[in-house]
Design a protein around this motif. Sequence first.
Motif, mmCIF file in Angstrom:
data_model
loop_
_atom_site.group_PDB
_atom_site.id
_atom_site.type_symbol
_atom_site.label_atom_id
_atom_site.label_comp_id
_atom_site.label_asym_id
_atom_site.label_seq_id
_atom_site.Cartn_x
_atom_site.Cartn_y
_atom_site.Cartn_z
ATOM 1 N N TYR A 83 0.844 -1.194 0.000
ATOM 2 C CA TYR A 83 0.000 0.000 0.000
ATOM 3 C C TYR A 83 0.878 1.243 0.000
ATOM 4 C CZ TYR A 83 -3.846 -3.163 0.721
ATOM 5 O OH TYR A 83 -4.767 -4.168 0.552
ATOM 6 N N ILE A 84 0.690 2.064 -1.039
ATOM 7 C CA ILE A 84 1.437 3.311 -1.225
ATOM 8 C C ILE A 84 0.549 4.463 -0.784
ATOM 9 C CG2 ILE A 84 2.620 4.790 -2.904
ATOM 10 C CD1 ILE A 84 3.925 2.021 -2.598
ATOM 11 N N TYR A 85 1.088 5.340 0.072
ATOM 12 C CA TYR A 85 0.317 6.486 0.541
ATOM 13 C C TYR A 85 0.023 7.408 -0.636
ATOM 14 C CZ TYR A 85 -1.343 10.051 3.719
ATOM 15 O OH TYR A 85 -2.126 10.974 4.373
ATOM 16 N N ASN A 86 -1.181 7.978 -0.678
ATOM 17 C CA ASN A 86 -1.663 8.692 -1.858
ATOM 18 C C ASN A 86 -2.053 10.141 -1.564
ATOM 19 O OD1 ASN A 86 -2.396 8.766 -4.624
ATOM 20 N ND2 ASN A 86 -4.547 8.437 -4.100
ATOM 21 N N ARG A 87 -1.500 10.699 -0.520
ATOM 22 C CA ARG A 87 -1.804 12.090 -0.171
ATOM 23 C C ARG A 87 -0.500 12.828 0.119
ATOM 24 N NH1 ARG A 87 -7.224 11.564 2.861
ATOM 25 N NH2 ARG A 87 -8.503 10.643 1.214
ATOM 26 N N PRO A 88 -0.550 14.164 0.184
ATOM 27 C CA PRO A 88 0.675 14.917 0.513
ATOM 28 C C PRO A 88 1.187 14.562 1.914
ATOM 29 C CG PRO A 88 -1.026 16.373 -0.356
ATOM 30 C CD PRO A 88 -1.681 15.042 -0.124
ATOM 31 N N VAL A 89 2.498 14.658 2.086
ATOM 32 C CA VAL A 89 3.113 14.386 3.385
ATOM 33 C C VAL A 89 3.893 15.605 3.853
ATOM 34 C CG1 VAL A 89 3.296 11.896 3.030
ATOM 35 C CG2 VAL A 89 5.193 13.384 2.343
ATOM 36 N N ASN A 90 4.090 15.675 5.160
ATOM 37 C CA ASN A 90 4.931 16.692 5.758
ATOM 38 C C ASN A 90 6.336 16.095 5.832
ATOM 39 O OD1 ASN A 90 6.363 18.359 7.469
ATOM 40 N ND2 ASN A 90 4.669 18.675 8.882
ATOM 41 N N GLU A 91 7.283 16.689 5.149
ATOM 42 C CA GLU A 91 8.639 16.136 5.075
ATOM 43 C C GLU A 91 9.256 15.965 6.458
ATOM 44 O OE1 GLU A 91 11.521 14.202 3.129
ATOM 45 O OE2 GLU A 91 9.736 14.973 2.154
ATOM 46 N N THR A 92 8.867 16.776 7.434
ATOM 47 C CA THR A 92 9.430 16.642 8.780
ATOM 48 C C THR A 92 8.904 15.391 9.489
ATOM 49 O OG1 THR A 92 7.712 18.007 9.789
ATOM 50 C CG2 THR A 92 9.712 19.136 9.043
ATOM 51 N N ALA A 93 7.872 14.765 8.947
ATOM 52 C CA ALA A 93 7.310 13.559 9.558
ATOM 53 C C ALA A 93 7.948 12.286 8.993
ATOM 54 C CB ALA A 93 5.803 13.528 9.351
ATOM 55 N N ARG A 94 9.035 12.451 8.266
ATOM 56 C CA ARG A 94 9.694 11.277 7.679
ATOM 57 C C ARG A 94 10.324 10.404 8.755
ATOM 58 N NH1 ARG A 94 14.765 10.967 3.624
ATOM 59 N NH2 ARG A 94 14.742 8.714 3.402
ATOM 60 N N ILE A 95 10.162 9.094 8.594
ATOM 61 C CA ILE A 95 10.799 8.114 9.473
ATOM 62 C C ILE A 95 12.072 7.683 8.746
ATOM 63 C CG2 ILE A 95 10.564 5.894 10.647
ATOM 64 C CD1 ILE A 95 7.482 6.313 10.480
ATOM 65 N N LYS A 96 13.177 8.344 9.019
ATOM 66 C CA LYS A 96 14.403 8.158 8.245
ATOM 67 C C LYS A 96 14.967 6.745 8.346
ATOM 68 C CE LYS A 96 15.575 12.940 7.979
ATOM 69 N NZ LYS A 96 16.535 13.974 7.920
ATOM 70 N N SER A 97 14.702 6.067 9.458
ATOM 71 C CA SER A 97 15.201 4.698 9.620
ATOM 72 C C SER A 97 14.477 3.721 8.691
ATOM 73 C CB SER A 97 15.011 4.222 11.061
ATOM 74 O OG SER A 97 13.642 4.054 11.351
ATOM 75 N N GLY A 98 13.288 4.115 8.200
ATOM 76 C CA GLY A 98 12.483 3.225 7.371
ATOM 77 C C GLY A 98 11.800 2.130 8.156
ATOM 78 N N ARG A 99 11.828 2.230 9.483
ATOM 79 C CA ARG A 99 11.222 1.210 10.357
ATOM 80 C C ARG A 99 10.117 1.837 11.193
ATOM 81 N NH1 ARG A 99 14.508 -3.323 10.428
ATOM 82 N NH2 ARG A 99 16.623 -2.947 9.701
ATOM 83 N N PHE A 100 8.905 1.308 11.060
ATOM 84 C CA PHE A 100 7.792 1.826 11.847
ATOM 85 C C PHE A 100 7.850 1.319 13.277
ATOM 86 C CE2 PHE A 100 3.213 1.604 13.129
ATOM 87 C CZ PHE A 100 3.036 2.963 13.280
ATOM 88 N N LEU A 101 8.227 0.074 13.487
ATOM 89 C CA LEU A 101 8.310 -0.479 14.850
ATOM 90 C C LEU A 101 9.606 -0.035 15.520
ATOM 91 C CD1 LEU A 101 7.040 -4.142 14.445
ATOM 92 C CD2 LEU A 101 5.865 -2.234 15.506
#
Length: 129
Positions: free
Chosen positions: A111-129
């Motif tokens: 599932y690919i997110y389909n709306r604009p994002v706030n760049e400051t909310a990026r999870i740079k590690s790429g890990r949600f958990l």
Amino acid sequence: MSDRIFVYGTLMRGFDHPMSKLLASGADFLGEASCQGRLYMIAHYPGLLHSTVGDDIVHGELFRMRDPARLLAVLDDYESIGPEHEQPTLYLREMLPVTLTDGSNVQAWTYIYNRPVNETARIKSGRFL
């Protein structure tokens, strides 16, 4: 139709959520995996966006669904996909290449997110958990 699905957020095994339990009961865990992309914290859940930058990696889990058509219909509704949901939809379901920890590559739904994002909310590690 592919029977593989890559999940990177609330559908992973570590969550006590009805949809993660549904996935676990209707699919076989194949292993940890990753894909090219950027991960963002949207609310209490993450969103994956495509990226062509080499070190933009999202980590998650790969499953083989036992009844893909049935399971994907339920997951699509959970992810707000379809004409009955507000447009543009929250997510899009797409096939993408996924890499397992042994280095092998497979194609899987995600599932690919389909709306604009706030760049400051990026999870740079790429890990949600």
